[in-house]
Enzyme design. Structure first.
Site, PDB file in Angstrom:
ATOM      1  N   GLY B  18       0.844  -1.198   0.000  1.00 30.54           N
ATOM      2  CA  GLY B  18       0.000   0.000   0.000  1.00 30.54           C
ATOM      3  C   GLY B  18       0.878   1.246   0.000  1.00 30.54           C
ATOM      4  O   GLY B  18       2.060   1.180   0.353  1.00 30.54           O
ATOM      5  N   LYS B  43      -0.183 -11.346  -3.317  1.00 23.72           N
ATOM      6  CA  LYS B  43       1.069 -10.901  -3.931  1.00 23.72           C
ATOM      7  C   LYS B  43       2.269 -11.731  -3.470  1.00 23.72           C
ATOM      8  O   LYS B  43       3.427 -11.323  -3.653  1.00 23.72           O
ATOM      9  CB  LYS B  43       1.306  -9.414  -3.652  1.00 23.72           C
ATOM     10  CG  LYS B  43       0.261  -8.538  -4.346  1.00 23.72           C
ATOM     11  CD  LYS B  43       0.627  -7.077  -4.387  1.00 23.72           C
ATOM     12  CE  LYS B  43      -0.454  -6.305  -5.157  1.00 23.72           C
ATOM     13  NZ  LYS B  43      -0.298  -4.860  -5.060  1.00 23.72           N
ATOM     14  N   THR B 101      -2.310   1.815  11.817  1.00 22.67           N
ATOM     15  CA  THR B 101      -3.597   2.218  11.239  1.00 22.67           C
ATOM     16  C   THR B 101      -4.436   3.102  12.153  1.00 22.67           C
ATOM     17  O   THR B 101      -4.651   2.772  13.311  1.00 22.67           O
ATOM     18  CB  THR B 101      -4.413   0.951  10.894  1.00 22.67           C
ATOM     19  OG1 THR B 101      -3.585   0.070  10.163  1.00 22.67           O
ATOM     20  CG2 THR B 101      -5.658   1.302  10.108  1.00 22.67           C
ATOM     21  N   GLU B 102      -4.919   4.196  11.586  1.00 21.55           N
ATOM     22  CA  GLU B 102      -5.832   5.095  12.306  1.00 21.55           C
ATOM     23  C   GLU B 102      -7.247   4.874  11.802  1.00 21.55           C
ATOM     24  O   GLU B 102      -7.459   4.701  10.608  1.00 21.55           O
ATOM     25  CB  GLU B 102      -5.417   6.557  12.061  1.00 21.55           C
ATOM     26  CG  GLU B 102      -6.360   7.553  12.714  1.00 21.55           C
ATOM     27  CD  GLU B 102      -5.913   9.004  12.563  1.00 21.55           C
ATOM     28  OE1 GLU B 102      -4.893   9.245  11.896  1.00 21.55           O
ATOM     29  OE2 GLU B 102      -6.606   9.867  13.119  1.00 21.55           O
ATOM     30  N   TYR B 170       7.666  13.136  19.111  1.00 22.61           N
ATOM     31  CA  TYR B 170       8.808  13.659  18.362  1.00 22.61           C
ATOM     32  C   TYR B 170       9.348  14.898  19.058  1.00 22.61           C
ATOM     33  O   TYR B 170      10.560  15.114  19.134  1.00 22.61           O
ATOM     34  CB  TYR B 170       8.425  14.028  16.917  1.00 22.61           C
ATOM     35  CG  TYR B 170       7.620  12.992  16.172  1.00 22.61           C
ATOM     36  CD1 TYR B 170       7.660  11.646  16.537  1.00 22.61           C
ATOM     37  CD2 TYR B 170       6.812  13.344  15.084  1.00 22.61           C
ATOM     38  CE1 TYR B 170       6.900  10.702  15.847  1.00 22.61           C
ATOM     39  CE2 TYR B 170       6.062  12.410  14.396  1.00 22.61           C
ATOM     40  CZ  TYR B 170       6.097  11.096  14.791  1.00 22.61           C
ATOM     41  OH  TYR B 170       5.341  10.170  14.111  1.00 22.61           O
ATOM     42  N   GLU B 220      -2.643  12.479  27.619  1.00 23.86           N
ATOM     43  CA  GLU B 220      -3.598  13.500  27.224  1.00 23.86           C
ATOM     44  C   GLU B 220      -4.910  13.263  27.948  1.00 23.86           C
ATOM     45  O   GLU B 220      -5.061  12.290  28.692  1.00 23.86           O
ATOM     46  CB  GLU B 220      -3.766  13.527  25.697  1.00 23.86           C
ATOM     47  CG  GLU B 220      -4.164  12.207  25.081  1.00 23.86           C
ATOM     48  CD  GLU B 220      -3.999  12.189  23.554  1.00 23.86           C
ATOM     49  OE1 GLU B 220      -3.031  12.753  23.036  1.00 23.86           O
ATOM     50  OE2 GLU B 220      -4.852  11.580  22.891  1.00 23.86           O
ATOM     51  N   HIS B 258      -7.808  12.772  18.323  1.00 28.96           N
ATOM     52  CA  HIS B 258      -7.734  11.365  18.702  1.00 28.96           C
ATOM     53  C   HIS B 258      -9.105  10.901  19.183  1.00 28.96           C
ATOM     54  O   HIS B 258      -9.760  11.616  19.944  1.00 28.96           O
ATOM     55  CB  HIS B 258      -6.737  11.156  19.841  1.00 28.96           C
ATOM     56  CG  HIS B 258      -5.314  11.272  19.411  1.00 28.96           C
ATOM     57  ND1 HIS B 258      -4.299  11.541  20.283  1.00 28.96           N
ATOM     58  CD2 HIS B 258      -4.729  11.150  18.191  1.00 28.96           C
ATOM     59  CE1 HIS B 258      -3.150  11.581  19.629  1.00 28.96           C
ATOM     60  NE2 HIS B 258      -3.387  11.351  18.353  1.00 28.96           N
TER      61      HIS B 258
END
Lengths: 394, 307
Positions: B18, B43, B101-102, B170, B220, B258
């Protein structure tokens, strides 16, 4: 995604959860047909907006109560006329309120007792939980805080589903009589099926009522769905009411941007949800007020940056802009070029502070410096936040 | 030692062909990560080629693991199929599945998590930036990069970082590296309400890892995972810990990007979590710019050398 009460009630009926007979109307002409479907007698008129506290709300023209009891259908028709098209302000709508575009007529039920029933995700166990209480019609958070012994919970094993013994636990906890218990058992099973089969985030029945003839009914209903699962529920997706959503948020979602309007005057444009939230926090920390949450995502393109600028400038309260990008994989120079083009395209007049860090940042900063635009560069998040707060205050 | 993965770990990529998976597989190969296999049903037999690397593609995870000895999977499969992809890596008996994945439906994750009970596979994510154990080369090359984090901002060292958010991780890593402080392993656990590895799970691993001498924990609003981790730290962790919670200004009831970042009750606000951090001896970063400095402050107090 949230839906209206009348839509939730139709869904409940479809799954076999008994609700008071009702009919919605979007125009005064529809009042007649909607009321014709109901028996003569006491009728409720309910404003349909996506916010709680409707009963205690006030319309902007001074009319009190977004949910009204009427002795006759004729009275109901008159009251509905006062609600439709009017703007209802409740504790949850904010001062601007919401325009009522649909009213919902229901048969006024005889209430023996009010209960609470809801199904939602328990994050701590990663399992659905059914919450029931003998205290209905009030705020459940208050009950949980003051009288936790009146709340009953069962966690559902997703491999097995809702077990009959768990339904019995709830029913005995609610101390229902045998006839009520039988009806409640069917209702809880049906409500669970709705929650699980439709990928609901939450179904909340407050109040759930018993009637003098031992019927159990969902008197009110709040249902919301997991946005990530809507792709497999096309009929539910059709229930979305864009009138209930912020037009800027809808516009943002078309560009893959996540935007939420706030009431401050410093607009933020950030990549990543966590960084976007903490950018709002740092503005507040240094004495400013964020105008929005805006996450442009991991791979912000020039088109996205331009769209983002247009959306944040659509807020008349905005007095300055803070762009905070940590270009991890992305080339900072590509982002800088996008910012410069966006600023030129929208003809920005407001103060702009840009904090750029990460991949190819030197070239990115040079692009900004050479652009001839009157933007201010920030070295760290703290430095940039202090600069924009100062510029906006000046 | 690092935690979860080392530069020697053999990685397979589910969804390697992908656009998203391919892009980040190339970056991981450039970083020096041992990407030994790809999986794309239909594949099998083809190769994923990049800069002299020739990575064999298999139809199933079981085939890929058996043929290449891969023990870790990076999952880039689109949301409707990602739950299934996680279970495939569990079924193949891998040690670790990292789901990038989100947008996976909550119900899928509820079912996947239940199906994983008792399995040997650990899940990190979904909706996460992944895991990085920095290497010793230039720009920390030669390390193990699983997911989408920028490799070059890292530096091999002794601080563990755990976070729900990508860019905020980051930010923390970059602050450390600029100050000359390296990292043992950086773990993004993801921003979804139902995920695999929790803050507490990672904190326990860091606590047991002799190479890790200090920890930054970034959380968070929403849920109670950070609070649970903080209480464990107070009782069990002897290493200096700095913490940050994003979302102090977030309005209640709104989902902040999120899926998991939404305030439901009084306990999951930023203020409540920060109060628990302080009560548990965690040095709280006042702003996101203060994360590395907060760790330095607490390390100095306990006489721990971070680099």
């Amino acid at each position: 995604m949230n839906i209206h009460e009348y839509q939730a009630k139709a869904l409940l009926e479809k799954f076999g959860v008994p609700v008071p007979k009702g009919a919605p109307a979007k125009t005064p002409e529809e009042f007649v047909t909607a009321l014709a479907a109901l028996p003569e007698g006491p009728t409720m008129v309910k404003s349909q907006i996506h916010a709680g506290g409707r009963g205690k709300g006030t319309f902007t023209d001074g009319f009190k109560g977004g949910v009204k009891f009427c002795k006759t259908k004729a009275d109901a028709k008159e009251i509905a006329g006062k609600m439709l098209g009017n703007t209802l302000v409740t504790l949850q709508t904010g001062p601007a309120g919401r325009k009522v575009q649909t009213v919902y007529f229901t048969v006024a039920s005889d209430i023996k007792k009010e209960y609470y029933l809801a199904i939602l995700l328990d994050r701590a166990t990663s399992r659905p939980v059914i919450v029931a209480s003998t205290e209905g019609g009030v705020e459940i958070e208050k009950v949980a805080h003051e009288t936790p012994e009146k709340i009953f919970k069962v966690h559902i094993d997703p491999a097995y589903g809702l077990a009959d013994y768990q339904i019995r636990q709830l029913i005995f906890g609610l101390r229902l009589n045998p006839a009520e218990a039988k009806n409640a058992a069917k209702l809880i099973r049906a409500l669970w099926n709705l929650y699980w089969d439709t990928d609901a985030s939450m179904v909340e029945i407050n109040p759930l009522i018993t009637t003098p003839d031992d019927q159990v009914l969902a008197l009110d209903a709040k249902v919301s769905f997991d946005d990530n699962a809507l792709y497999r529920h096309p009929t539910i997706t059709e229930l979305r009411d864009l009138n209930e959503e912020d037009s800027k948020e809808i516009e943002a979602s078309k560009f893959g941007l996540s935007y939420i309007a706030l009431d401050g005057n410093i607009a933020c444009l950030v990549n990543g949800a966590g960084l976007a939230m903490s950018t709002m926090d740092i503005i507040k920390h240094f004495g400013g007020n964020p105008a929005n949450f805006l996450d442009v995502g991991g791979g912000a393109s020039k088109e996205q940056v331009v769209a983002a600028f247009k959306i944040i400038l659509g807020d008349p309260n905005v007095k300055g802009i803070f762009v905070n990008i940590f270009g991890g994989i992305m080339d900072c120079n590509v982002i800088a070029t996008g910012i410069v083009e966006a600023v030129k395209e929208v003809g920005l007049k407001l103060p702009l502070v840009v904090r750029l860090e990460g991949n190819n940042v030197v070239a990115g900063k040079k692009t900004l410096a050479d652009s001839g635009l009157s933007l201010v560069s920030g070295d760290s998040m703290a430095d940039a936040a202090q600069k924009i707060v100062k510029l906006v205050a000046a | 030692m690092a935690i979860l993965v080392t530069p020697q770990s053999k990685i397979l990529v589910q969804g390697i062909t992908g656009e998203f998976g391919a892009r980040h597989t190339k970056l991981s190969l450039d970083y020096g990560t041992q990407v030994v296999a790809g999986v794309t049903p239909g594949k099998g037999g083809q190769f994923f080629e990049h800069a002299g690397h020739k990575v064999p593609i298999f139809n199933t995870v079981a085939d890929a693991a058996r043929e290449t000895g891969a023990t870790v999977s990076a999952i880039f499969v689109p949301p409707p199929f990602a739950g299934d992809a996680i279970l495939e890596s569990v079924g193949a008996g891998l040690d670790l599945a990292v789901a990038i994945t989100e947008g996976i439906p909550v119900k899928d994750m509820v079912r996947v998590k239940r199906a994983m009970q008792g399995a040997k596979t650990r899940l990190v994510g979904p909706n996460c930036p992944g895991v990085v154990t920095p290497g010793t080369g230039e720009g920390s090359r030669g390390g193990c990069r699983i997911g989408i984090a920028p490799g070059y901002i890292h530096k091999k060292g002794r601080v563990g970082v755990v976070s729900r958010s990508g860019t905020l991780t980051y930010e923390a890593v970059y602050q450390l590296t600029v100050k000359g402080i390296g990292q043992s392993t950086c773990v993004g656990i993801g921003g979804d309400p139902v995920n695999g590895t929790s803050h507490l799970d990672v904190i326990k691993l860091f606590n047991d890892d002799p190479e890790t001498v200090g920890i930054i924990m970034i959380g968070e609003i929403g849920g109670s995972a950070e609070v649970e981790a903080a209480r464990w730290i107070k009782a069990n962790c002897k290493k200096p810990v700095a913490g940050f919670i994003a979302g102090a200004t977030a309005p209640a009831g709104r989902r902040m990007g999120h899926a998991g970042a939404v305030i439901g009750g009084a306990e999951d606000t930023a203020a409540a979590k920060i109060a628990v951090f302080q009560e548990c001896g965690i040095e709280v970063a006042v702003t996101p710019s203060d994360m590395a400095d907060a760790l330095i402050r607490t390390a100095q107090r306990s006489g721990v050398a971070l680099s």
